[in-house]
Write a protein that holds these residues in place. Structure first.
Motif, PDB file in Angstrom:
ATOM      1  N   GLY A   1       0.824  -1.208   0.000  1.00  0.00           N
ATOM      2  CA  GLY A   1       0.000   0.000   0.000  1.00  0.00           C
ATOM      3  C   GLY A   1       0.855   1.254   0.000  1.00  0.00           C
ATOM      4  N   ALA A   2       1.879   1.259   0.839  1.00  0.00           N
ATOM      5  CA  ALA A   2       2.756   2.435   0.902  1.00  0.00           C
ATOM      6  C   ALA A   2       3.473   2.651  -0.427  1.00  0.00           C
ATOM      7  CB  ALA A   2       3.766   2.277   2.044  1.00  0.00           C
ATOM      8  N   GLY A   3       3.938   1.556  -1.037  1.00  0.00           N
ATOM      9  CA  GLY A   3       4.624   1.683  -2.329  1.00  0.00           C
ATOM     10  C   GLY A   3       3.697   2.226  -3.403  1.00  0.00           C
ATOM     11  N   ALA A   4       2.462   1.709  -3.423  1.00  0.00           N
ATOM     12  CA  ALA A   4       1.502   2.187  -4.421  1.00  0.00           C
ATOM     13  C   ALA A   4       1.179   3.657  -4.200  1.00  0.00           C
ATOM     14  CB  ALA A   4       0.230   1.334  -4.364  1.00  0.00           C
ATOM     15  N   ALA A   5       1.095   4.064  -2.930  1.00  0.00           N
ATOM     16  CA  ALA A   5       0.815   5.474  -2.640  1.00  0.00           C
ATOM     17  C   ALA A   5       1.938   6.367  -3.172  1.00  0.00           C
ATOM     18  CB  ALA A   5       0.634   5.674  -1.134  1.00  0.00           C
ATOM     19  N   LEU A   6       3.177   5.929  -3.029  1.00  0.00           N
ATOM     20  CA  LEU A   6       4.304   6.708  -3.551  1.00  0.00           C
ATOM     21  C   LEU A   6       4.219   6.841  -5.067  1.00  0.00           C
ATOM     22  CD1 LEU A   6       7.217   5.170  -1.425  1.00  0.00           C
ATOM     23  CD2 LEU A   6       6.311   7.500  -1.249  1.00  0.00           C
ATOM     24  N   ALA A   7       3.895   5.721  -5.727  1.00  0.00           N
ATOM     25  CA  ALA A   7       3.791   5.758  -7.189  1.00  0.00           C
ATOM     26  C   ALA A   7       2.665   6.686  -7.627  1.00  0.00           C
ATOM     27  CB  ALA A   7       3.564   4.342  -7.730  1.00  0.00           C
TER      28      ALA A   7
ATOM     29  N   THR B   1       9.771   0.727  -1.745  1.00  0.00           N
ATOM     30  CA  THR B   1      10.183   2.053  -2.193  1.00  0.00           C
ATOM     31  C   THR B   1       9.635   2.266  -3.602  1.00  0.00           C
ATOM     32  OG1 THR B   1      12.240   1.137  -3.070  1.00  0.00           O
ATOM     33  CG2 THR B   1      12.316   2.072  -0.856  1.00  0.00           C
ATOM     34  N   PHE B   2       9.604   3.513  -4.032  1.00  0.00           N
ATOM     35  CA  PHE B   2       9.236   3.790  -5.413  1.00  0.00           C
ATOM     36  C   PHE B   2      10.476   4.226  -6.160  1.00  0.00           C
ATOM     37  CE2 PHE B   2       7.864   6.910  -8.683  1.00  0.00           C
ATOM     38  CZ  PHE B   2       7.290   5.987  -9.540  1.00  0.00           C
ATOM     39  N   GLN B   3      10.764   3.534  -7.242  1.00  0.00           N
ATOM     40  CA  GLN B   3      11.934   3.855  -8.046  1.00  0.00           C
ATOM     41  C   GLN B   3      11.460   4.541  -9.317  1.00  0.00           C
ATOM     42  OE1 GLN B   3      15.352   3.228  -7.354  1.00  0.00           O
ATOM     43  NE2 GLN B   3      15.497   4.599  -9.121  1.00  0.00           N
ATOM     44  N   ALA B   4      11.576   5.865  -9.360  1.00  0.00           N
ATOM     45  CA  ALA B   4      11.160   6.595 -10.556  1.00  0.00           C
ATOM     46  C   ALA B   4      12.191   6.396 -11.657  1.00  0.00           C
ATOM     47  CB  ALA B   4      11.014   8.081 -10.234  1.00  0.00           C
TER      48      ALA B   4
END
Lengths: 376, 376
Positions: A188-194, A363-366
C-alpha cells in the motif's frame, strides 16, 4: 475485517531480517556416515535401516560412524510415527513469475542454510489447486509450509494444516480469519508513492490493471469488495483509489481487474486505451501484468511516457532494459523469502508463541517510464 | 567425446512430446478417505497408520473407505523398506532465471498431472552444491530426479544415484560418460541461425558473452576446451565459432566467458565495448546474460541496433518489451520440462530400456535488435 493480531511487528530495515535467519549447519548426511565407515552409501543405508544384506562388521562400522558423527536419520522413511521430514512446502501462484521465482529461490537458499529443503507446488491462483497442494504436503509430512494463498477469504485448508501441527506461513498475502505468521511487503505504501508521483505530474486519468481476482477476473458490473481480493493486490488498489479520490470524482473509472496472466492484462489494457478518454498513465499491479500493459501500449501505437506513463507494482530483473526504463515499486523480494523461512523455523521451535507479522518496506523507483509531463 | 548412445531420438514436433506424457489420475488422498469415512484427516491418518488414538468404529470406517477408494498409502512414512516417495527432485542452476523458472514450472505441471510432486534444489552452477543436492534427494528417497548438471565432465554423483536405482534425467546439459536419459534443445542449430542473420547483415566483429564456465568464469589466457563447458553453452559456442571461422581469421577474438550472473555479463560487455575495434554485434548466451549486455550497451552510450546489434540465446518473457524488441533463439521451454518428467516416468516403468535423447528444435526469431545495417 481482519482479526486482531497478537503481535504485529514492522521491520523497517531489511538487514534486520537477515539477522533473524537461523543458520544451523546442515545435518550430517548418510554419505558422510558411509565415508567414515568406509562403505558404500547403499550399504550404510541398509545397515542403518535394518533391511537388506549388510555384513555384521559393516553394520558395526556404520553404526559406530553414525554415533560418532551424531547422525540424525531424518529420512522420510525413518519417520514412521508422527514424524515429519526436513522438507518445507512452498505453495505459490506461478513459479515462473519474477516475484515468485525470486522469492522461492530465496526461501530455497535460506532453507539450505538451515539444513532443510523445499518442495514447490504451483496453483495458478486456483483455490482448488491450492487445497490439493496443501493436502499433498500434509501427506508428505512436511515440517512446515509457506503459502501465497489464492483466496483472501477461505483459509480452511490452511487452518486444517495448523490443526495437524504443521506451521503455515503466509507469504505476500493475508487470509482473513487465519491466525498465522505472515510476511509481506508494504504494498500500500509503495503504491501510494507511485500514485503521488503520477498525480504530481498532473495525471488524472490513471488506469490500474491487475489480475487481482483469481483465474476468472472480476465479473463486469459486480460490486468490488477489495477485502475479497488477495491482500497484496487489495492493498495496492486501496492506495490507488484513495489517491485518486483526492483529485477525481470517479476513482474506479479506470480500474481494470482481469483474469490471471499477461494476455488478459494485454486485453484489458487495449480496452482502456480504446476509450475516447483513454488513460494518460497505467499502474500495472506486477511485472507479469506490466509485460501485457507495455505490449498493449506499443501495439496501440502509443509511446511511453509521452502518451502513456507506466508504473509496475513490483520490480522485475528487466525493468532497466526497457526503453524507457520502467518505474517500479520495489519490494525486498529476497528478504521476503528469507523471512518466510525464518518464520517457519521459529514456529517449529516455539509452536505456541503469538503470531508474528513481518512487514517489509517498499520504495518507489522513478525511472523514465514516468518521466514525461502529461499531454493534452 | 561422448559415449555412443543406445538410441538417439530427435523429436521434431513439440506436440509429439505432449503425447508422451503419462496422464495417470492423481492417487486417492488421505482427505478423500477421511471425507468418505466421515472423520477428520487426523483421525484417518491415525487409523491408517495404526498409531495414536482412534475409536474402533472410526478405524473400521476409515479402513473400509480406504479399501473402497483404492487408497494407496504412498506417504513417505509408509515407505519404510526400500520404498521411494512420489517426489521427483529437480536440480537447477537458478530457479529465479527465466529458463529454469519456466522449465521447472513445466516439470511441476507435468508431475501434477502424473500424480507426482517436485522438490526443487538450487546449485548456482556449483558442482559441490549439486553433489550435496543429489545426496539429499537420495536421502529423501525420491522416485527420480531431473538435473541441469553444473559440470560437463564430472557426473559421478549422478552415476551413484543411478546405481542406487534412482532414474536421473539430464535437462539442458549432457554429461560426458554418463549413460542417462537426456532432454535438451538443439541450441547449436539455433545459434547457427542467429549467426547467419548477423553475418548476412555484414557483421564481422561479433561478440559472444556467456557465463559458460561455472561460478568463476574462464581464466584469462587458459586454453578453451569447449567440451568442458556445459553442453548447451558449448553447442552455442561451437556454432558461433564455426560461423565466424567462415568469414574472419580469428574467431575467438570477441569470445567473452565470464562468471555466473548478470553483473559479470555486464562487466564483460563493458570490456568488449571499450576496445577500439569494438564489436558491432553481441550474442548473449541466455536471457540473464542479455540483461547485463543490454545495460552495458546503454551505459556505454551505444544504441541497439544502430551501434550494436544484440541476440539472446533463449527467449525471456520480456523480449518483446525492450526497445527495440530483442531478437532471440527460441527454445520450447515448456516442452523441455514436460519431456523431462516423461522420461522420469518412463524410466521408472522400464528401468532397463536403452537411454533416450529427446532433442527439441529451436528457431531464430528476428526482431528489431538485429534490424539495423552495420555501421562503419
Amino acid at each position: 475485517m481482519e482479526r486482531p493480531r497478537n503481535i504485529s511487528r514492522v521491520v523497517d530495515g531489511v538487514d534486520r531480517v537477515d539477522d533473524l535467519v537461523d543458520r544451523r549447519p546442515p545435518s550430517v548426511t548418510l554419505t558422510e556416515v558411509a565415508q567414515r565407515a568406509g562403505v558404500s552409501r547403499a550399504t550404510a543405508a541398509r545397515a542403518l535401516g535394518g533391511y537388506g544384506s549388510a555384513s555384521a562388521a559393516a553394520r558395526d562400522r556404520v553404526l559406530a560412524a553414525a554415533a560418532a558423527l551424531g547422525y540424525r536419520p531424518n529420512l522420510p522413511a525413518r519417520n514412521t510415527r508422527n514424524g515429519t521430514t526436513t522438507t518445507v512446502g512452498v505453495v505459490v501462484a506461478d513459479i515462473a513469475s519474477p516475484f515468485f521465482g525470486q522469492s522461492t529461490r530465496s526461501i530455497s537458499d535460506a532453507a539450505k542454510a538451515a539444513g532443510l529443503e523445499i518442495m514447490v507446488l504451483n496453483t495458478d491462483e486456483e483455490l482448488e489447486a491450492e487445497r490439493a497442494a496443501v493436502h499433498l504436503l500434509l501427506d508428505q509430512r512436511v515440517a512446515g509450509m509457506v503459502v501465497a494463498a489464492a483466496s483472501r477469504t477461505d483459509g480452511r485448508h490452511l487452518a486444517q494444516a495448523q490443526a495437524e501441527g504443521v506451521p503455515v506461513v503466509l507469504l505476500d498475502r493475508r487470509v482473513i480469519g487465519l491466525d498465522a505468521d505472515r510476511v509481506y511487503a508494504d504494498n500500500g505504501a509503495g503504491a501510494a508513492l507511485a500514485m503521488a508521483e503520477l498525480i504530481g505530474q498532473g495525471h488524472r486519468r490513471i488506469g490500474y490493471v491487475s489480475s487481482a481476482a483469481g483465474p476468472h477476473g472480476h465479473p463486469p458490473g459486480a460490486p468490488l469488495v477489495v477485502d475479497e481480493l488477495v491482500s497484496s493486490g487489495g492493498d495496492r488498489i486501496r492506495a490507488y483509489l484513495a489517491a485518486l479520490a483526492e483529485v477525481v470524482d470517479e476513482p474506479t473509472r479506470y480500474l481494470a481487474l482481469c483474469p490471471f496472466g499477461e494476455e488478459a492484462a494485454y486485453a484489458a489494457t487495449r480496452e482502456l486505451l480504446a476509450r475516447p478518454d483513454r488513460p494518460t498513465a497505467v499502474f500495472a499491479s506486477d511485472s507479469v501484468i506490466a509485460l501485457g500493459v507495455l505490449r498493449a501500449i506499443a501495439d496501440a501505437g502509443f509511446a511511453v511516457p509521452g502518451d502513456v506513463a507506466v508504473v509496475a507494482g513490483d520490480e522485475p530483473a528487466w525493468s532497466r532494459v526497457t526503453t524507457p526504463p520502467l518505474s517500479t515499486v520495489t519490494q525486498p523480494v529476497a528478504a521476503l523469502g528469507r523471512a518466510a523461512l525464518e518464520l517457519v523455523t521459529r514456529r517449529l521451535a516455539d509452536p505456541t508463541s503469538p503470531c508474528t507479522d513481518v512487514v517489509l518496506p517498499t520504495t518507489f523507483q522513478a525511472r523514465a517510464s514516468t518521466g514525461g509531463s502529461v499531454g493534452a
